[in-house]
Design a protein around this motif. Structure first.
Motif, PDB file in Angstrom:
ATOM      1  N   THR A   1       7.904  -7.914   3.064  1.00 17.24           N
ATOM      2  CA  THR A   1       8.172  -6.619   3.693  1.00 17.24           C
ATOM      3  C   THR A   1       7.283  -5.538   3.094  1.00 17.24           C
ATOM      4  OG1 THR A   1      10.475  -7.281   4.030  1.00 17.24           O
ATOM      5  CG2 THR A   1       9.976  -4.937   4.209  1.00 17.24           C
ATOM      6  N   ARG A   2       7.114  -5.578   1.786  1.00 15.75           N
ATOM      7  CA  ARG A   2       6.240  -4.600   1.129  1.00 15.75           C
ATOM      8  C   ARG A   2       4.795  -4.758   1.599  1.00 15.75           C
ATOM      9  NH1 ARG A   2       9.341  -6.076  -3.643  1.00 15.75           N
ATOM     10  NH2 ARG A   2       7.611  -7.419  -4.240  1.00 15.75           N
ATOM     11  N   MET A   3       4.354  -5.998   1.774  1.00 14.90           N
ATOM     12  CA  MET A   3       2.981  -6.239   2.226  1.00 14.90           C
ATOM     13  C   MET A   3       2.773  -5.725   3.654  1.00 14.90           C
ATOM     14  SD  MET A   3       1.457  -7.469  -0.308  1.00 14.90           S
ATOM     15  CE  MET A   3       1.521  -8.554  -1.713  1.00 14.90           C
ATOM     16  N   ILE A   4       3.746  -5.929   4.502  1.00 17.07           N
ATOM     17  CA  ILE A   4       3.659  -5.420   5.872  1.00 17.07           C
ATOM     18  C   ILE A   4       3.625  -3.898   5.858  1.00 17.07           C
ATOM     19  CG2 ILE A   4       4.900  -5.215   8.067  1.00 17.07           C
ATOM     20  CD1 ILE A   4       5.836  -8.134   7.593  1.00 17.07           C
ATOM     21  N   LYS A   5       4.423  -3.300   4.980  1.00 18.03           N
ATOM     22  CA  LYS A   5       4.437  -1.843   4.870  1.00 18.03           C
ATOM     23  C   LYS A   5       3.061  -1.325   4.460  1.00 18.03           C
ATOM     24  CE  LYS A   5       7.039   1.970   2.889  1.00 18.03           C
ATOM     25  NZ  LYS A   5       8.100   2.380   1.973  1.00 18.03           N
ATOM     26  N   LEU A   6       2.382  -2.033   3.562  1.00 17.86           N
ATOM     27  CA  LEU A   6       1.022  -1.636   3.178  1.00 17.86           C
ATOM     28  C   LEU A   6       0.099  -1.624   4.394  1.00 17.86           C
ATOM     29  CD1 LEU A   6       0.294  -3.482  -0.190  1.00 17.86           C
ATOM     30  CD2 LEU A   6       0.612  -1.032   0.169  1.00 17.86           C
ATOM     31  N   ASP A   7       0.170  -2.672   5.201  1.00 25.08           N
ATOM     32  CA  ASP A   7      -0.673  -2.741   6.396  1.00 25.08           C
ATOM     33  C   ASP A   7      -0.384  -1.589   7.352  1.00 25.08           C
ATOM     34  OD1 ASP A   7      -1.966  -5.036   5.538  1.00 25.08           O
ATOM     35  OD2 ASP A   7      -0.644  -6.387   6.651  1.00 25.08           O
ATOM     36  N   ILE A   8       0.880  -1.265   7.513  1.00 25.80           N
ATOM     37  CA  ILE A   8       1.263  -0.166   8.401  1.00 25.80           C
ATOM     38  C   ILE A   8       0.755   1.156   7.845  1.00 25.80           C
ATOM     39  CG2 ILE A   8       3.228   1.152   9.293  1.00 25.80           C
ATOM     40  CD1 ILE A   8       4.719  -1.585   9.451  1.00 25.80           C
ATOM     41  N   LEU A   9       0.908   1.362   6.540  1.00 25.07           N
ATOM     42  CA  LEU A   9       0.436   2.600   5.940  1.00 25.07           C
ATOM     43  C   LEU A   9      -1.075   2.773   6.118  1.00 25.07           C
ATOM     44  CD1 LEU A   9       2.506   2.735   2.635  1.00 25.07           C
ATOM     45  CD2 LEU A   9       2.637   4.342   4.543  1.00 25.07           C
ATOM     46  N   VAL A  10      -1.819   1.708   5.903  1.00 27.39           N
ATOM     47  CA  VAL A  10      -3.274   1.788   6.078  1.00 27.39           C
ATOM     48  C   VAL A  10      -3.617   2.110   7.529  1.00 27.39           C
ATOM     49  CG1 VAL A  10      -5.426   0.472   6.016  1.00 27.39           C
ATOM     50  CG2 VAL A  10      -3.834   0.338   4.097  1.00 27.39           C
ATOM     51  N   SER A  11      -2.914   1.497   8.460  1.00 28.39           N
ATOM     52  CA  SER A  11      -3.212   1.749   9.872  1.00 28.39           C
ATOM     53  C   SER A  11      -2.887   3.182  10.286  1.00 28.39           C
ATOM     54  CB  SER A  11      -2.493   0.751  10.769  1.00 28.39           C
ATOM     55  OG  SER A  11      -1.104   0.958  10.738  1.00 28.39           O
ATOM     56  N   LEU A  12      -1.988   3.838   9.584  1.00 33.91           N
ATOM     57  CA  LEU A  12      -1.671   5.236   9.883  1.00 33.91           C
ATOM     58  C   LEU A  12      -2.836   6.173   9.558  1.00 33.91           C
ATOM     59  CD1 LEU A  12       1.986   5.524   8.536  1.00 33.91           C
ATOM     60  CD2 LEU A  12       1.240   5.492  10.928  1.00 33.91           C
ATOM     61  N   CYS A  13      -3.771   5.697   8.782  1.00 30.54           N
ATOM     62  CA  CYS A  13      -4.868   6.550   8.323  1.00 30.54           C
ATOM     63  C   CYS A  13      -5.926   6.812   9.378  1.00 30.54           C
ATOM     64  CB  CYS A  13      -5.508   5.963   7.063  1.00 30.54           C
ATOM     65  SG  CYS A  13      -4.404   6.102   5.661  1.00 30.54           S
ATOM     66  N   ILE A  14      -5.725   6.345  10.600  1.00 34.94           N
ATOM     67  CA  ILE A  14      -6.648   6.727  11.661  1.00 34.94           C
ATOM     68  C   ILE A  14      -6.420   8.189  12.051  1.00 34.94           C
ATOM     69  CG2 ILE A  14      -7.002   4.408  12.544  1.00 34.94           C
ATOM     70  CD1 ILE A  14      -5.054   5.129  14.826  1.00 34.94           C
TER      71      ILE A  14
END
Length: 104
Positions: free
Chosen positions: A5-18
């Motif tokens: 879950t933490r790893m998925i959250k990292l991916d989501i956070l990075v994708s928010l940076c657009i």
């Protein structure tokens, strides 16, 4: 949270940076993650910081290209973000006692 879950959250956070307005908030969140007790998660957070720095350059270059801001201002902003990321990671590597975190 479980590690996946933490790893998925990292991916989501990075994708928010657009969105340029989200970059500072995401980096603030990642700042706490790089000091996490789970060292594999901390390493993944360090990689995410690098991805955010790369995305910042792309996002601000795109904004300059579309006329949203001046090209020099865009480059200055993305450089400032990248330097802040680098400074934080250097500080982390100086004070971390874990070889895996320092190596990342």
């Amino acid at each position: 949270d479980p590690s996946f879950t933490r790893m998925i959250k990292l991916d989501i956070l990075v994708s928010l940076c657009i969105d340029p307005s989200a970059i500072d908030a995401v980096l603030s969140e990642l700042r706490s993650y790089v000091r996490h007790n789970d060292k594999s998660f901390a390493c993944a957070a360090i990689i995410a910081v690098g991805k955010v720095a790369e995305l910042a350059r792309i996002v601000y270059d795109r904004r300059a290209f579309t006329g949203g801001i001046d090209a020099d201002a865009a480059r200055d902003e993305s450089n400032s973000i990248a330097l802040g990321c680098l400074s934080g990671l250097v500080t982390l590597s100086e004070f971390s006692k874990n070889d895996q975190v320092v190596g990342e």
